[in-house]
Scaffold this motif. Structure first.
Motif, PDB file in Angstrom:
ATOM      1  N   ALA A   1       0.884  -1.400  -0.378  1.00  0.00           N
ATOM      2  CA  ALA A   1       0.172   0.098   0.014  1.00  0.00           C
ATOM      3  C   ALA A   1       0.759   0.597  -0.366  1.00  0.00           C
ATOM      4  N   GLY A   2       0.487   2.227  -0.720  1.00  0.00           N
ATOM      5  CA  GLY A   2       1.289   3.788  -0.842  1.00  0.00           C
ATOM      6  C   GLY A   2       0.558   4.254  -0.744  1.00  0.00           C
ATOM      7  N   VAL A   3       0.684   6.350   0.049  1.00  0.00           N
ATOM      8  CA  VAL A   3      -0.069   7.180  -0.303  1.00  0.00           C
ATOM      9  C   VAL A   3       1.281   8.367  -0.821  1.00  0.00           C
ATOM     10  N   ALA A   4       0.807   8.789  -2.262  1.00  0.00           N
ATOM     11  CA  ALA A   4       1.821   9.490  -2.306  1.00  0.00           C
ATOM     12  C   ALA A   4       0.686  11.526  -3.202  1.00  0.00           C
ATOM     13  N   ARG A   5       1.619  12.037  -2.627  1.00  0.00           N
ATOM     14  CA  ARG A   5       0.959  13.883  -2.334  1.00  0.00           C
ATOM     15  C   ARG A   5       2.171  14.365  -2.879  1.00  0.00           C
ATOM     16  N   THR A   6       1.466  15.768  -3.684  1.00  0.00           N
ATOM     17  CA  THR A   6       2.452  16.710  -4.502  1.00  0.00           C
ATOM     18  C   THR A   6       2.083  17.529  -3.213  1.00  0.00           C
ATOM     19  N   PHE A   7       3.470  18.701  -2.646  1.00  0.00           N
ATOM     20  CA  PHE A   7       2.966  19.624  -2.133  1.00  0.00           C
ATOM     21  C   PHE A   7       3.273  21.081  -2.416  1.00  0.00           C
ATOM     22  N   GLU A   8       2.785  22.124  -2.869  1.00  0.00           N
ATOM     23  CA  GLU A   8       3.216  23.639  -3.022  1.00  0.00           C
ATOM     24  C   GLU A   8       3.831  24.094  -1.882  1.00  0.00           C
ATOM     25  N   THR A   9       5.012  24.824  -1.790  1.00  0.00           N
ATOM     26  CA  THR A   9       5.694  25.326  -0.723  1.00  0.00           C
ATOM     27  C   THR A   9       5.652  27.006  -1.120  1.00  0.00           C
ATOM     28  N   PRO A  10       5.973  28.085  -0.689  1.00  0.00           N
ATOM     29  CA  PRO A  10       6.314  29.642  -0.668  1.00  0.00           C
ATOM     30  C   PRO A  10       8.099  29.565  -0.592  1.00  0.00           C
ATOM     31  N   ILE A  11       9.003  28.645  -0.124  1.00  0.00           N
ATOM     32  CA  ILE A  11      10.055  28.681  -0.204  1.00  0.00           C
ATOM     33  C   ILE A  11      10.343  27.686  -0.875  1.00  0.00           C
ATOM     34  N   ILE A  12      10.070  26.365  -1.320  1.00  0.00           N
ATOM     35  CA  ILE A  12      11.007  25.391  -1.990  1.00  0.00           C
ATOM     36  C   ILE A  12       9.824  25.508  -3.340  1.00  0.00           C
ATOM     37  N   GLY A  13       9.038  25.539  -3.389  1.00  0.00           N
ATOM     38  CA  GLY A  13       8.605  24.788  -4.553  1.00  0.00           C
ATOM     39  C   GLY A  13       7.455  23.293  -4.307  1.00  0.00           C
ATOM     40  N   LYS A  14       7.766  22.973  -5.628  1.00  0.00           N
ATOM     41  CA  LYS A  14       7.217  22.007  -5.512  1.00  0.00           C
ATOM     42  C   LYS A  14       7.635  20.868  -5.073  1.00  0.00           C
ATOM     43  N   PHE A  15       7.239  19.948  -4.558  1.00  0.00           N
ATOM     44  CA  PHE A  15       8.037  19.367  -3.743  1.00  0.00           C
ATOM     45  C   PHE A  15       6.977  17.506  -4.127  1.00  0.00           C
ATOM     46  N   LYS A  16       7.088  16.076  -3.731  1.00  0.00           N
ATOM     47  CA  LYS A  16       6.702  15.460  -3.352  1.00  0.00           C
ATOM     48  C   LYS A  16       6.756  14.704  -2.007  1.00  0.00           C
ATOM     49  N   VAL A  17       5.971  13.418  -1.778  1.00  0.00           N
ATOM     50  CA  VAL A  17       6.380  12.459  -0.858  1.00  0.00           C
ATOM     51  C   VAL A  17       5.575  11.691  -1.269  1.00  0.00           C
ATOM     52  N   ARG A  18       5.764  10.254  -0.657  1.00  0.00           N
ATOM     53  CA  ARG A  18       5.011   8.535  -0.862  1.00  0.00           C
ATOM     54  C   ARG A  18       5.525   8.037   0.320  1.00  0.00           C
ATOM     55  N   PHE A  19       4.818   8.044   0.894  1.00  0.00           N
ATOM     56  CA  PHE A  19       4.907   6.581   1.642  1.00  0.00           C
ATOM     57  C   PHE A  19       4.094   5.178   0.950  1.00  0.00           C
ATOM     58  N   THR A  20       5.614   4.043   1.406  1.00  0.00           N
ATOM     59  CA  THR A  20       4.936   3.157   1.434  1.00  0.00           C
ATOM     60  C   THR A  20       4.924   2.044   1.796  1.00  0.00           C
ATOM     61  N   VAL A  21       4.477   0.608   2.314  1.00  0.00           N
ATOM     62  CA  VAL A  21       4.287  -0.323   2.923  1.00  0.00           C
ATOM     63  C   VAL A  21       3.740  -1.401   2.215  1.00  0.00           C
ATOM     64  N   ILE A  22       5.926  -2.551   1.922  1.00  0.00           N
ATOM     65  CA  ILE A  22       5.614  -3.537   1.333  1.00  0.00           C
ATOM     66  C   ILE A  22       4.751  -4.549   2.213  1.00  0.00           C
ATOM     67  N   ASN A  23       4.405  -5.656   1.636  1.00  0.00           N
ATOM     68  CA  ASN A  23       4.136  -6.770   2.654  1.00  0.00           C
ATOM     69  C   ASN A  23       3.169  -6.427   4.498  1.00  0.00           C
ATOM     70  N   LEU A  24       2.207  -5.417   3.824  1.00  0.00           N
ATOM     71  CA  LEU A  24       1.346  -5.090   4.737  1.00  0.00           C
ATOM     72  C   LEU A  24       0.725  -5.834   6.111  1.00  0.00           C
ATOM     73  N   PHE A  25       0.420  -6.833   5.850  1.00  0.00           N
ATOM     74  CA  PHE A  25      -0.045  -7.549   6.782  1.00  0.00           C
ATOM     75  C   PHE A  25       1.263  -8.707   7.169  1.00  0.00           C
ATOM     76  N   ASP A  26       2.936  -8.096   7.080  1.00  0.00           N
ATOM     77  CA  ASP A  26       3.623  -9.179   7.674  1.00  0.00           C
ATOM     78  C   ASP A  26       3.074 -10.348   6.940  1.00  0.00           C
ATOM     79  N   ARG A  27       2.939 -10.979   6.211  1.00  0.00           N
ATOM     80  CA  ARG A  27       3.000 -12.461   5.829  1.00  0.00           C
ATOM     81  C   ARG A  27       4.189 -13.465   5.238  1.00  0.00           C
ATOM     82  N   SER A  28       4.556 -14.020   6.342  1.00  0.00           N
ATOM     83  CA  SER A  28       6.413 -14.739   6.590  1.00  0.00           C
ATOM     84  C   SER A  28       5.509 -15.706   5.581  1.00  0.00           C
TER      85      SER A  28
END
Length: 726
Positions: A669-696
């Motif tokens: 699963a993942g969540v991603a968003r692009t932000f606009e800030t007055p100082i650094i302008g556009k930047f992207k952030v993405r958070f990802t979880v691999i094997n969400l349910f920790d199945r071995s």
């Protein structure tokens, strides 16, 4: 999304269907504008107009280049940049993980992929040009970031495609940079980093742009972590598994005039791996005067390095004639450095092994519109290569039954080298028989002269038929000739190791033969509603001299061998839904891959296995009866929510692959968003979880034909990616 049929299956039909939801509009005629004179001082508007004219001209040549590669009768699955972005890891997704989202693709250890019951046998192309094969290993040579579109072409392939035929991975690179309105700009790019579990640190970036007739794209990445290879134990953290991986790719293009251009592509990958250790093992052999280290303290390492360069010239001679000629060069090597005491004590041999391969050659493809109903295509591929294996092995004396007779080791040098030539030519005709029926028929001739000298003429036939304006049928037949990859042929000198702890049967045959097969494919694709597309495809392949690969030594390098006969068949279903900001897909495949009799590489097997396989059909080790991939994404108020999942009924294991591992199901699963800030302008952030349910779960348990050690899938892992476009 364009990831799956209907646009996917049988995409080569000439008539444009309503099935193609993302059909590309034709570019503007470039003759109405031209770049500004270098001696003038253009205004910004004039400069933008000139750049736009160059980009439009380049796109026109891109379309001409794409027309050199027909797809009629094949199954084609497309991943464009939007599809890749909506995966949980986005552009950071390894290429093999992208391809796992297509039907009929099965994951294996070391990053391997199996398409439609085949072992590897994938051909990679960039902008239609074959990328020479690297030596097998587990490092990914190509990054996903430079791809604008990735196509996986399977089934009964047109005559243009030869040698590696399980699937064609055709990557179209990114073009000039664009602003937020989609207008071309002279310079752009992105720089980013990824941090996460297993001490993962990554830096990546690319720049792209155009100036006058020049355009370019340059990318690079460096990653290090402590999970370079799958963990051989069930724990969360592997022992001795650090990796450093550096990759680079570049493409430079020069427009000679509106109808021709020269381009230069290059790539490099330098990957280093520690070989992970398995705790609790007992040594099988003793060495005089030396204490054997515990199995969790061994220090074996492997390095894989590949470089390639490709120079291409493309010319649209007229509205009827197009061609492209490419010169290529590739060097590739794998170095395995053993633990000198541990490998010998636990395996009976400590092999310091290097495999090297250098290849160069030419590829040419041309297309000629003979009439409104017939388009002829022809081409050739010629490759000359030099390959070598340096093997210095430390072994112990042993009797005829393999029992150690002395604790004093000695070395055996077993070096070999050779040269080889590969030749392929083809001719085919795409015939628009009616408004609904398109037929592509042709043949290719292939000849190889490496460890064996073999040849074959291979007829091909593919057709698509538009049953209705929302339903398309496709079918095809292909005769295939698959020569063994020289870098995977085991050249071990059997006689040199007699009377040692690495002894091999004296009657072993190391001359791996080319595989010959008859491939049949039929499918249907249907746009059930405006938002829902469905596809169903069936295939059958009858094989002589079936090639397979296995990891038979302690070095993590694969070796080829032949079964006498093989049969591979299966069924694939896919569904793709998209409405507004929501998208979802599902793929499910059922397959069977069987073989009988071992023809070459017999020394990789025990006598009981050889006898069983000689009289029984057995599953190939990569055979997985059921495989599925699923995914969904939703753009909610500027935030992308995404998830995908993989299902497998388990790869084969046990004596002669007579059983299989338990089924697995992994969700990411993942969540991603692009932000606009007055100082650094556009930047992207993405958070990802691999094997969400920790199945071995295990991909491999260390048993089965050609399986060297257990391999567990990664446990639950977290990653944060930050990037700054510019």
């Amino acid at each position: 999304m364009s990831r799956f049929p209907l646009r996917a299956i049988a995409a080569g039909a000439a008539s444009a269907l309503a099935l193609s939801a993302h059909a590309q509009s034709s570019p503007t005629d470039p003759s109405s504008s031209s770049p500004s004179s270098p001696s003038s001082a253009p205004t910004p508007a004039a400069s933008a107009k000139a750049l736009n004219a160059v980009v439009v001209t380049a796109k026109r040549l891109d379309e001409a280049r794409n027309a050199l590669s027909p797809e009629t009768g094949s199954s084609v699955y497309r991943f464009d940049s939007e599809d890749i972005n909506t995966l949980p890891q986005g552009e950071n997704t390894p290429l093999n993980q992208v391809l796992l989202q297509a039907p009929g693709v099965v994951q294996d250890s070391f990053g391997q992929l199996h398409v439609r019951g085949d072992h590897a046998n994938l051909q990679y192309r960039i902008n239609g040009v074959i990328i020479p094969e690297p030596i097998s290993g587990f490092g990914q040579m190509l990054d996903t970031r430079f791809a604008d579109e990735i196509k996986l072409i399977t089934g009964a392939l047109p005559a243009q495609y030869g040698f590696r035929t399980a699937g064609i991975v055709d990557i179209r690179t990114r073009g000039a940079a664009a602003d937020e309105e989609g207008q071309p700009k002279a310079f752009g790019g992105e720089i980013g980093t990824v941090i996460g579990s297993h001490a993962d640190h990554e830096l990546n970036g690319y720049v792209q742009g155009a100036k006058g007739p020049w355009s370019y794209f340059l990318s690079g990445s460096f990653v290090e972590n402590n999970l370079g290879i799958e963990n051989p134990a069930a724990g969360r953290n592997a022992i001795h598994d650090h990796t450093d991986q550096g990759k680079a790719f570049g493409m430079l293009s020069y427009l000679i005039n509106p109808d021709s251009r020269v381009s230069f592509m290059f790539g490099s990958a330098d990957n280093r791996f520690q070989i992970p250790n398995r705790p609790g093992l007992s040594p099988s052999f003793s060495i005089d005067g030396v204490a054997t280290p515990p199995s969790d303290q061994l220090n074996a390492n492997q390095r894989e390095k590949t470089d390639f360069q490709i120079l291409s010239y493309q010319n649209k001679v007229s509205s009827a004639l197009d061609f492209q000629v490419s010169l290529f060069h590739r060097t590739s090597r794998v170095d395995y450095n053993p633990d000198p005491i541990g490998d010998l004590a636990y395996n009976g041999v400590a092999a310091n092994l290097t495999r090297r391969n250098e290849a160069y050659g030419v590829q040419a493809d041309g297309s000629y519109v003979l009439s409104p109903s017939h388009t002829l295509r022809s081409g050739l591929f010629v490759q000359r290569e030099r390959f070598a294996v340096n093997n210095t092995s430390s072994v112990l004396p042993a009797d005829a039954d393999g029992n150690q007779t002395s604790g004093v080791p000695f070395s055996i040098v077993d070096n070999t080298s050779n040269t080889g030539t590969t030749l392929g030519v083809y001719l085919q005709d795409e015939w628009k028989a009616t408004d609904k029926l398109t037929v592509n028929y042709g043949a290719r001739y292939d000849h190889i002269n490496t460890v064996v000298s073999e040849q074959q003429v291979s007829p091909r036939l593919g057709l698509t038929y538009d049953l209705t304006n929302v339903t398309r049928l496709h079918a095809g037949y292909a005769r295939y000739f698959t020569p063994p990859a020289t870098e995977k042929i085991d050249t071990t000198s059997v006689a040199k190791f007699q009377g040692t702890t690495n002894a091999l049967p004296s009657d072993a045959n190391t001359s791996v033969r080319s595989e010959r097969s008859d491939y049949f494919d039929v499918g249907i694709s249907h746009q059930a509603t405006r938002n829902l597309t469905l596809g169903l495809d069936a295939y059958y392949r009858k094989v002589r001299h079936l090639q397979d690969e296995g990891q038979f030594g302690n070095a993590l390098i694969f070796s080829s061998f032949n079964f006498d006969d093989g049969k591979i068949y299966g069924l694939e279903g896919s569904a793709n839904y998209r409405q507004g900001s929501f998208a979802a897909y599902a793929n499910l495949s059922v397959s069977r891959a069987m073989a009988k009799g071992v023809e070459t590489g017999q020394f990789h097997f025990g006598p009981d296995e050889l006898a069983f396989i000689a009289s029984n059909w057995v599953h190939l080790d990569h055979d997985q009866t059921v495989a599925g991939s699923f995914g969904t994404s939703y753009l909610w108020r500027g935030t992308l929510l995404t998830a995908d999942a993989l299902f497998g009924s388990g790869l084969r294991n046990g004596f002669a692959n007579t059983s299989h591992l338990p089924a697995y199901f992994q969700v990411n699963a993942g969540v991603a968003r692009t932000f606009e800030t007055p100082i650094i302008g556009k930047f992207k952030v993405r958070f990802t979880v691999i094997n969400l349910f920790d199945r071995s779960y295990q991909l491999r348990d260390g048993t089965g034909i050609g399986v060297g050690a257990p391999q567990y899938a990664p446990r639950r892992s977290f990653y944060v990616a930050l990037s700054k476009p510019f």
